[in-house]
Scaffold this motif. Structure first.
Motif, PDB file in Angstrom:
ATOM      1  N   GLY A  74       0.805  -1.212   0.000  1.00  0.00           N
ATOM      2  CA  GLY A  74       0.000   0.000   0.000  1.00  0.00           C
ATOM      3  C   GLY A  74       0.844   1.270   0.000  1.00  0.00           C
ATOM      4  N   GLU A  75       0.165   2.395  -0.066  1.00  0.00           N
ATOM      5  CA  GLU A  75       0.848   3.683  -0.218  1.00  0.00           C
ATOM      6  C   GLU A  75       0.415   4.673   0.854  1.00  0.00           C
ATOM      7  N   ILE A  76       1.393   5.475   1.289  1.00  0.00           N
ATOM      8  CA  ILE A  76       1.098   6.575   2.203  1.00  0.00           C
ATOM      9  C   ILE A  76       1.721   7.828   1.603  1.00  0.00           C
ATOM     10  N   ILE A  77       0.864   8.774   1.232  1.00  0.00           N
ATOM     11  CA  ILE A  77       1.352   9.983   0.569  1.00  0.00           C
ATOM     12  C   ILE A  77       0.993  11.188   1.431  1.00  0.00           C
ATOM     13  N   ILE A  78       2.006  11.944   1.824  1.00  0.00           N
ATOM     14  CA  ILE A  78       1.768  13.112   2.677  1.00  0.00           C
ATOM     15  C   ILE A  78       2.263  14.348   1.952  1.00  0.00           C
ATOM     16  N   GLY A  79       1.349  15.271   1.689  1.00  0.00           N
ATOM     17  CA  GLY A  79       1.715  16.497   0.979  1.00  0.00           C
ATOM     18  C   GLY A  79       2.398  16.186  -0.345  1.00  0.00           C
ATOM     19  N   GLY A  80       1.940  15.146  -1.012  1.00  0.00           N
ATOM     20  CA  GLY A  80       2.504  14.763  -2.312  1.00  0.00           C
ATOM     21  C   GLY A  80       3.741  13.879  -2.218  1.00  0.00           C
ATOM     22  N   VAL A  81       4.269  13.689  -1.015  1.00  0.00           N
ATOM     23  CA  VAL A  81       5.489  12.883  -0.850  1.00  0.00           C
ATOM     24  C   VAL A  81       5.118  11.427  -0.535  1.00  0.00           C
ATOM     25  N   PRO A  82       5.558  10.471  -1.355  1.00  0.00           N
ATOM     26  CA  PRO A  82       5.271   9.068  -1.065  1.00  0.00           C
ATOM     27  C   PRO A  82       6.189   8.551   0.042  1.00  0.00           C
ATOM     28  N   LEU A  83       5.664   8.588   1.259  1.00  0.00           N
ATOM     29  CA  LEU A  83       6.451   8.248   2.449  1.00  0.00           C
ATOM     30  C   LEU A  83       7.012   6.828   2.372  1.00  0.00           C
ATOM     31  N   HIS A  84       6.212   5.910   1.829  1.00  0.00           N
ATOM     32  CA  HIS A  84       6.612   4.497   1.768  1.00  0.00           C
ATOM     33  C   HIS A  84       7.798   4.272   0.839  1.00  0.00           C
ATOM     34  N   LYS A  85       8.102   5.270   0.004  1.00  0.00           N
ATOM     35  CA  LYS A  85       9.207   5.093  -0.940  1.00  0.00           C
ATOM     36  C   LYS A  85      10.515   5.717  -0.446  1.00  0.00           C
ATOM     37  N   LEU A  86      10.439   6.536   0.598  1.00  0.00           N
ATOM     38  CA  LEU A  86      11.646   7.194   1.105  1.00  0.00           C
ATOM     39  C   LEU A  86      12.539   6.191   1.838  1.00  0.00           C
ATOM     40  N   ASP A  87      13.858   6.418   1.776  1.00  0.00           N
ATOM     41  CA  ASP A  87      14.746   5.571   2.575  1.00  0.00           C
ATOM     42  C   ASP A  87      14.759   6.105   4.009  1.00  0.00           C
ATOM     43  N   GLU A  88      15.514   5.439   4.876  1.00  0.00           N
ATOM     44  CA  GLU A  88      15.466   5.774   6.296  1.00  0.00           C
ATOM     45  C   GLU A  88      15.865   7.224   6.576  1.00  0.00           C
ATOM     46  N   ALA A  89      16.925   7.670   5.898  1.00  0.00           N
ATOM     47  CA  ALA A  89      17.382   9.049   6.104  1.00  0.00           C
ATOM     48  C   ALA A  89      16.326  10.047   5.625  1.00  0.00           C
ATOM     49  N   GLY A  90      15.695   9.707   4.517  1.00  0.00           N
ATOM     50  CA  GLY A  90      14.649  10.574   3.964  1.00  0.00           C
ATOM     51  C   GLY A  90      13.460  10.666   4.902  1.00  0.00           C
ATOM     52  N   VAL A  91      13.080   9.519   5.476  1.00  0.00           N
ATOM     53  CA  VAL A  91      11.951   9.500   6.410  1.00  0.00           C
ATOM     54  C   VAL A  91      12.290  10.308   7.660  1.00  0.00           C
ATOM     55  N   THR A  92      13.513  10.143   8.165  1.00  0.00           N
ATOM     56  CA  THR A  92      13.926  10.868   9.371  1.00  0.00           C
ATOM     57  C   THR A  92      13.836  12.378   9.142  1.00  0.00           C
ATOM     58  N   LEU A  93      14.352  12.824   8.027  1.00  0.00           N
ATOM     59  CA  LEU A  93      14.288  14.248   7.697  1.00  0.00           C
ATOM     60  C   LEU A  93      12.846  14.726   7.581  1.00  0.00           C
ATOM     61  N   PHE A  94      12.042  13.924   6.904  1.00  0.00           N
ATOM     62  CA  PHE A  94      10.637  14.267   6.709  1.00  0.00           C
ATOM     63  C   PHE A  94       9.927  14.393   8.054  1.00  0.00           C
ATOM     64  N   ARG A  95      10.227  13.434   8.940  1.00  0.00           N
ATOM     65  CA  ARG A  95       9.603  13.463  10.255  1.00  0.00           C
ATOM     66  C   ARG A  95      10.027  14.691  11.059  1.00  0.00           C
ATOM     67  N   GLN A  96      11.333  14.981  11.028  1.00  0.00           N
ATOM     68  CA  GLN A  96      11.832  16.137  11.796  1.00  0.00           C
ATOM     69  C   GLN A  96      11.163  17.429  11.341  1.00  0.00           C
ATOM     70  N   LYS A  97      10.891  17.510  10.074  1.00  0.00           N
ATOM     71  CA  LYS A  97      10.357  18.739   9.501  1.00  0.00           C
ATOM     72  C   LYS A  97       8.836  18.855   9.653  1.00  0.00           C
ATOM     73  N   ASN A  98       8.151  17.718   9.574  1.00  0.00           N
ATOM     74  CA  ASN A  98       6.692  17.775   9.412  1.00  0.00           C
ATOM     75  C   ASN A  98       5.860  17.162  10.522  1.00  0.00           C
ATOM     76  N   ILE A  99       6.490  16.381  11.390  1.00  0.00           N
ATOM     77  CA  ILE A  99       5.691  15.546  12.291  1.00  0.00           C
ATOM     78  C   ILE A  99       6.058  15.732  13.761  1.00  0.00           C
ATOM     79  N   GLY A 100       5.034  15.847  14.590  1.00  0.00           N
ATOM     80  CA  GLY A 100       5.210  15.839  16.039  1.00  0.00           C
ATOM     81  C   GLY A 100       4.472  14.642  16.609  1.00  0.00           C
ATOM     82  N   PHE A 101       4.994  14.051  17.681  1.00  0.00           N
ATOM     83  CA  PHE A 101       4.396  12.832  18.214  1.00  0.00           C
ATOM     84  C   PHE A 101       4.187  12.964  19.722  1.00  0.00           C
ATOM     85  N   ILE A 102       2.979  12.636  20.172  1.00  0.00           N
ATOM     86  CA  ILE A 102       2.676  12.630  21.609  1.00  0.00           C
ATOM     87  C   ILE A 102       2.417  11.180  22.013  1.00  0.00           C
ATOM     88  N   PHE A 103       3.114  10.728  23.062  1.00  0.00           N
ATOM     89  CA  PHE A 103       3.059   9.313  23.454  1.00  0.00           C
ATOM     90  C   PHE A 103       2.230   9.112  24.718  1.00  0.00           C
TER      91      PHE A 103
END
Ligand code: ADP
Ligand code: MG
Length: 247
Positions: A74-103
Motif C-alpha cells: 500500500g501507499e502513504i502519501i503526505i503532501g505529495g510525498v510518497p512516504l513508503h518510498k523514502l529511505d530511512e534518512a529521507g523518512v527521518t528528515l521528513f519526520r523532523q520537519k513535518n511531524i510531532g508525536f505525543i506518546f
C-alpha cells in the motif's frame, strides 16, 4: 475560524492519502495481520480520531503514517510525498520537519529538565541555542507550565509531564501531530485538561491532528471518527463541526 478549516473538503486535495495499506507482522512461523486493507484521506487542519479496542491495529496505523514503520503493502502519501518510498534518512528528515508525536507514556528524557526536553526536536534541526530556548519557553508557557522549566519528569505529575510532551510535539510547528493514547495514563479530569490543550493548539496553528484511542469520550474532540476493528476501518463519521471542548 477553526470549524471552517475542516468543512467542505470537496475539491480539496487531501494532506494525507492512505491507500490500501496492509501490515503483516511475522513472529516465527506465525503471521499477524495488524492492518488488513486500510484506505483513508485526511485534510489539512482536520482532527481525526482512530477509535478501537486494544489490538485492533491503531498503533500500527499511526506508526506507519508517521513513518516509523513501513507497510507490507500500500501507499502513504503526505503532501505529495510518497512516504513508503523514502529511505530511512529521507523518512527521518521528513519526520523532523513535518511531524510531532505525543506518546501515552510521555517518553520524556528523565535526566533532562522540562525546557531541555521541549528543546530536543529543535536541537535535532540544528536551531541555535538562543532560539531553541526562546521557542521552548514559549511552548512551555502555551501549555500552562510557566515556572516549571527547570523541573525534571520525576518532579512533575502525569498531567504536567504530558503537557511537556505536548510542548515538545508542538515546538517545531509541525504540520501533523500524532498522538497514541495521549491520555491513557491520566485520570478523567486531567484527560479533559490535556485534550483541551492538544485540540486548542492544533486549532490555533491549523495543524492536522491524528489521535488513536480506545476511549470513546476522546472521540468527541474529533472532526472525523474512524472506527477500526481487527485491522479494518468499519466506520467513518464526519461531524459538521467539532465539539469545541469545555473547561
Ligand atoms: P492497538 O494499538 O489497536 O492496540 P496494535 O496496532 O498495537 O493495536 O496491534 C495490532 C495487532 O498487531 C495486535 O494483534 C498486535 O499483537 C500485533 N502487533 C503489533 N506490533 C507487533 C509487532 N511488532 N510484532 C508482532 N505483532 C505485532
Ligand atoms: Mg496501541
Amino acid at each position: 475560524m477553526a470549524e471552517n478549516a475542516v468543512k467542505n473538503n470537496e475539491g480539496r486535495k487531501p494532506l494525507i492519502e492512505v491507500r490500501h495499506v496492509r501490515k503483516v507482522y511475522r513472529m516465527g512461523s506465525e503471521r499477524i495481520v495488524a492492518l488488513n486493507d486500510v484506505s483513508l484521506e485526511i485534510y489539512k487542519g482536520e482532527i481525526v480520531c482512530f477509535l478501537g479496542t486494544s489490538g485492533s491495529g491503531k498503533s500500527t496505523f499511526l506508526n506507519m503514517v508517521a513513518g516509523l514503520e513501513k507497510p507490507t503493502r500500500g501507499e502513504i502519501i503526505i503532501g505529495g510525498v510518497p512516504l513508503h518510498k523514502l529511505d530511512e534518512a529521507g523518512v527521518t528528515l521528513f519526520r523532523q520537519k513535518n511531524i510531532g508525536f505525543i506518546f501515552q507514556a510521555y517518553n520524556l528524557m528523565p535526566m533532562l529538565t522540562a525546557i531541555e526536553n521541549v528543546s530536543l526536536p529543535l536541537l535535532f534541526r540544528n536551531v541555535d541555542r538562543r532560539k531553541r530556548d526562546a521557542l521552548a519557553k514559549e511552548a512551555i508557557d502555551l501549555v500552562g507550565l510557566k515556572g516549571y522549566e527547570k523541573r525534571r519528569p520525576t518532579q512533575m505529575s502525569g498531567g504536567q509531564q504530558q503537557r511537556v510532551g505536548i510542548a515538545r510535539a508542538l515546538v517545531g510547528r509541525p504540520k501533523i501531530i500524532f498522538a497514541d493514547e495521549p491520555t491513557g495514563n491520566l485520570d478523567t479530569n486531567t484527560t479533559k485538561e490535556v485534550m483541551n490543550i492538544i485540540v486548542r493548539m492544533a486549532r490555533e496553528n491549523i495543524q492536522t491532528l491524528i489521535l488513536v484511542t480506545h476511549d470513546r469520550s476522546i472521540a468527541d474532540y474529533a472532526d472525523k471518527i474512524v472506527t477500526v476493528r481487527d485491522g479494518n476501518i468499519v466506520d467513518v463519521t464526519i461531524k459538521d463541526s467539532a465539539v469545541m471542548p469545555q473547561q
